[in-house]
Write an enzyme that holds these catalytic residues in place. Structure first.
Site, PDB file in Angstrom:
ATOM      1  N   HIS A 178      55.258  46.248 111.607  1.00  0.00           N
ATOM      2  CA  HIS A 178      54.967  47.681 111.516  1.00  0.00           C
ATOM      3  C   HIS A 178      53.479  47.931 111.270  1.00  0.00           C
ATOM      4  O   HIS A 178      52.854  48.745 111.958  1.00  0.00           O
ATOM      5  CB  HIS A 178      55.803  48.283 110.384  1.00  0.00           C
ATOM      6  CG  HIS A 178      55.681  49.767 110.256  1.00  0.00           C
ATOM      7  ND1 HIS A 178      56.522  50.653 110.878  1.00  0.00           N
ATOM      8  CD2 HIS A 178      54.790  50.522 109.565  1.00  0.00           C
ATOM      9  CE1 HIS A 178      56.171  51.888 110.586  1.00  0.00           C
ATOM     10  NE2 HIS A 178      55.126  51.835 109.785  1.00  0.00           N
ATOM     11  N   HIS A 181      51.160  46.724 114.222  1.00  0.00           N
ATOM     12  CA  HIS A 181      51.283  47.619 115.372  1.00  0.00           C
ATOM     13  C   HIS A 181      50.459  48.885 115.180  1.00  0.00           C
ATOM     14  O   HIS A 181      49.678  49.286 116.051  1.00  0.00           O
ATOM     15  CB  HIS A 181      52.756  47.972 115.583  1.00  0.00           C
ATOM     16  CG  HIS A 181      52.986  49.010 116.635  1.00  0.00           C
ATOM     17  ND1 HIS A 181      53.105  50.352 116.335  1.00  0.00           N
ATOM     18  CD2 HIS A 181      53.101  48.927 117.981  1.00  0.00           C
ATOM     19  CE1 HIS A 181      53.286  51.037 117.449  1.00  0.00           C
ATOM     20  NE2 HIS A 181      53.296  50.202 118.463  1.00  0.00           N
ATOM     21  N   LYS A 235      71.084  51.260 118.976  1.00  0.00           N
ATOM     22  CA  LYS A 235      69.785  50.864 118.424  1.00  0.00           C
ATOM     23  C   LYS A 235      69.395  49.456 118.859  1.00  0.00           C
ATOM     24  O   LYS A 235      68.206  49.158 119.041  1.00  0.00           O
ATOM     25  CB  LYS A 235      69.785  50.968 116.898  1.00  0.00           C
ATOM     26  CG  LYS A 235      70.738  50.032 116.177  1.00  0.00           C
ATOM     27  CD  LYS A 235      70.598  50.207 114.679  1.00  0.00           C
ATOM     28  CE  LYS A 235      71.538  49.278 113.925  1.00  0.00           C
ATOM     29  NZ  LYS A 235      71.398  49.440 112.469  1.00  0.00           N
TER      30      LYS A 235
END
Length: 349
Positions: A178, A181, A235
């Site tokens: 996370h 990125h 998902k």
């Protein structure tokens, strides 16, 4: 949205230390990746290519340093400063309306970026095999120029993903994937927009805008509450879509090595390298979240990381030794609607 002094609550010191040590592990990597992209941009892009004069007066486009400073401030804010400010405060419980509005905006914004870059070339006149950048003032070239600039700007809007995690104290979601990125995208996009605001390398923005449209639609539905949860079975396929995006970008970049094309290799190999790194990180997440799902509960989701929704089942956490954070739960009910915690450390990508 600032918590009041009345929201303070005592938290065991070893829990705080464990949370902060895990989150802080992403700080150095986020700063390093941002700095590496800045140096690469200066040495191999800015020193060899001419900047696009059409954007000389645009906000943040005179120098990459303000973008780099904002990226570093983001990393420090969400992995160090924010968790410390929230350390003795309760998670904010009024985030759902803001998350619904935010995700709805991101769906519309991402779709608009996809449409504009499509009409700027990829759905009209661009050649998928070789497409040099058009620096003219033609309507199509200007449309792509504006699309790439707003795509760059969207990377700052994406910072709010992590801000919601900090305010909700969902530190386990602030993973290496996370942070890396979100920290490298603004800097790398600055050089892309400044020196190649169109042409071959913009396929990445076109595909990524489509993926973000689907992704934020998922998070919008997840933020609406338990009533729509039965419809969020896909998902796993969202993560697959993200990996397919990187594979397509890598193939699109590598194939230039086998044909004659007047596209700067500095940009295409940069795009390919970042896509390869993200593919490895996303594949690692996919293995942990889905291939091992027989032993690991399906409680995580991906936003360059994880699920934003605050409407997951409550989890009772154990007090653990310093440096460890436990996540996950068994499917056995424990007490009043809470799941039993499972002794499994959070993976660090």
């Amino acid at each position: 949205m600032t918590p009041s002094s009345g929201s303070l609550m005592p938290i065991p010191q070893h829990d705080i230390t464990g949370v902060l040590s895990t989150v802080n592990g992403s700080t150095k990597w986020g700063i390093f990746i941002s700095f590496f992209n800045l140096v690469y941009g200066y040495l191999l892009v800015a020193s060899q290519l001419r900047p696009d004069p059409r954007q000389d007066s645009w906000l943040l486009m005179r120098s990459p340093l303000p973008t780099y400073v904002l990226s570093v401030a983001y990393v420090v804010g969400v992995t160090w400063l924010g968790p410390r400010l929230m350390a003795y405060r309760k998670p904010m419980e009024s985030l759902r309306p803001f998350m619904v509005v935010y995700n709805a905006f991101q769906v519309v914004f991402s779709f608009w970026l996809m449409y504009e870059s499509g009409m700027g070339g990829w759905l009209t006149s661009y050649d998928i095999r070789c497409q040099p950048c058009d620096f003219s003032d033609s309507p199509e070239a200007l449309r792509m120029l504006h699309a790439t600039y707003w795509y760059y700007f969207s990377k700052f809007v994406d910072f709010l993903d992590t801000v919601f995690f900090v305010l909700g104290k969902k530190y386990e979601h602030i993973s290496l994937l996370h942070v890396v990125h979100h920290s490298l995208m603004p800097v790398s996009m600055w050089f892309g927009v400044r020196y190649q605001p169109g042409g071959h390398s913009t396929l990445m923005g076109f595909l990524n805008s489509f993926v973000h449209t689907v992704m934020y639609l998922y998070y919008l539905l997840a933020a609406l509450g338990p009533r729509v949860r039965p419809y969020l079975w896909w998902k796993k396929y969202l993560t697959t879509l993200q990996m397919l995006q990187f594979i397509a970008i890598m193939i699109h970049s590598v194939q230039l090595a086998f044909i004659e094309c007047k596209v700067p290799t500095q940009i295409t190999w940069w795009v390919c390298g970042n896509a390869c790194m993200f593919l490895v990180l996303f594949a690692s997440f996919y293995q942990q979240a889905y291939i091992r799902e027989m032993t690991t509960p399906r409680h995580m989701d991906l936003i360059g990381g994880f699920n934003q929704s605050s409407n997951v089942s409550r989890v009772t956490r154990l007090e653990v030794p310093r440096g460890d954070i436990l996540t996950g739960c068994r499917r056995k009910m424990c007490g009043e609607g809470q799941f039993c915690p499972r002794m499994r450390p959070t993976p660090v990508d």
